[in-house]
Motif scaffolding. Structure first.
Motif, short mmCIF file in Angstrom:
data_model
loop_
_atom_site.label_atom_id
_atom_site.label_comp_id
_atom_site.label_asym_id
_atom_site.label_seq_id
_atom_site.Cartn_x
_atom_site.Cartn_y
_atom_site.Cartn_z
N ARG A 225 -7.04 8.00 9.56
CA ARG A 225 -8.40 8.24 9.45
C ARG A 225 -9.24 7.12 9.69
N ASP A 226 -8.86 6.05 9.31
CA ASP A 226 -9.78 4.63 8.92
C ASP A 226 -9.69 4.08 10.51
N SER B 54 2.48 1.27 2.48
CA SER B 54 1.51 1.41 1.95
C SER B 54 0.24 1.29 2.73
N PHE B 55 0.21 1.09 3.96
CA PHE B 55 -0.97 1.21 4.77
C PHE B 55 -0.24 1.57 6.36
N THR B 56 -1.17 1.88 7.18
CA THR B 56 -0.85 2.44 8.52
C THR B 56 -0.55 1.58 9.42
N THR C 98 -5.32 4.30 6.37
CA THR C 98 -4.76 5.40 6.83
C THR C 98 -5.24 5.71 8.56
N GLN D 221 -5.67 -1.15 8.59
CA GLN D 221 -5.80 0.09 8.63
C GLN D 221 -5.18 0.91 7.65
#
Length: 279
Positions: A97-98, A167-169, A95, A93
């Motif tokens: 929001r994704d 770098s990512f959620t 962000t 995932q």
């Protein structure tokens, strides 16, 4: 079959006497410290497969890859050393929001050992330095804090939540075992589609006990306990020195014309981005 001794030589390790938790931690640390998460071959126009033997041979030659290569090869190494390894369909995932879920754009590994299970993931770039015991809670590794919990998006699965500076959620993975070959179509998409982040941006990442080095295009960032330091690399010689020095990549098979063309594309893309930021 993979070249176990050649792989261990890259990791700077002797063959463990037994598949213990301590050896697993040592192997994981060595993997992420010495084998870069990188996508240079996509930008060099040199397609790769994701078979474990092919990926392990790339590592022995001094290169890395992304999750399908790195975890595929590392899983094969651990299996050859006597560990009980399971491959899982996972999804990153990017962000909040994704959507969350095990979309198949990531390969995760678990290891069953001494009655417990471990999340083993050398393919998340700037994330894990050591494997995590697969139980709910928070875990600190160097300057970063992670969380593990049952996945709300994948029944029976697990969710790894990255440090806010990552770098990512998060990453979710499904419980059922899968074969490495099941990721072939997604690898094709990620390595060829104009919409893929791997196609749009060249990256190299390497984790260590104190933080992580990340190259995206011409921008090199070091994130550690003291924060993030960033610099833009503006010459081809310096850029290749970073790839071979900081990220330990053997680029002896990339000839001068290919090097010049790659630098031109990366530098031109950076200049276009910088110009857009100024507008």
């Amino acid at each position: 079959m993979i070249d176990v001794d050649g792989y261990l030589a890259v990791l700077g390790m002797d063959r463990p006497a037994a598949p213990t938790a301590g050896a697993l931690r040592d192997l994981h640390r060595a993997q992420v410290e010495r084998v870069a998460y990188e996508n240079l071959d996509i930008h060099l126009g040199r397609p790769t497969g994701i078979g474990a033997a092919e990926s392990a041979a790339r590592i022995v030659r001094g290169r890395g890859g992304y999750c399908f290569h790195l975890n595929g090869a590392f899983g094969a190494l651990l299996t050859a050393l006597g560990y009980d390894v399971t491959l899982h369909r996972a999804g990153v995932q990017a962000t909040p929001r994704d959507p969350a879920g095990a979309s198949g754009d990531h390969l995760a590994l678990t290891v069953s050992l001494d009655g417990g299970r471990w999340l083993v993931d050398a393919g998340l770039g700037d994330a894990l330095h050591e494997p995590l015991p697969l139980r709910e809670g928070t875990h600190t590794q160097g300057p970063f804090t992670y969380a593990l919990a049952p996945s709300a998006a994948v029944p029976g699965g697990w969710r790894f939540t990255h440090d806010p500076r990552g770098s990512f959620t998060a990453m979710d993975f499904a419980p059922d075992p899968v074969e490495l070959s099941s990721f072939a179509a997604e690898h094709e998409r990620l390595s060829t589609s104009p919409e893929s982040g791997f196609v749009r941006v060249l990256t190299a990442q390497l984790r260590d006990a104190k933080g992580v080095d990340v190259l995206r295009g011409c921008v090199l960032r070091r994130t550690g306990a003291g924060g993030t330091d960033e610099r833009t690399i503006d010459s081809a010689d310096d850029w290749y020195d970073v790839l071979t020095g900081v990220f330990r990549l053997d680029l002896t098979d990339v000839d001068a014309p290919a090097r010049a063309a790659l630098w031109h594309r990366v530098h031109s893309a950076h200049q276009e981005w910088a110009a857009a930021e100024r507008r």
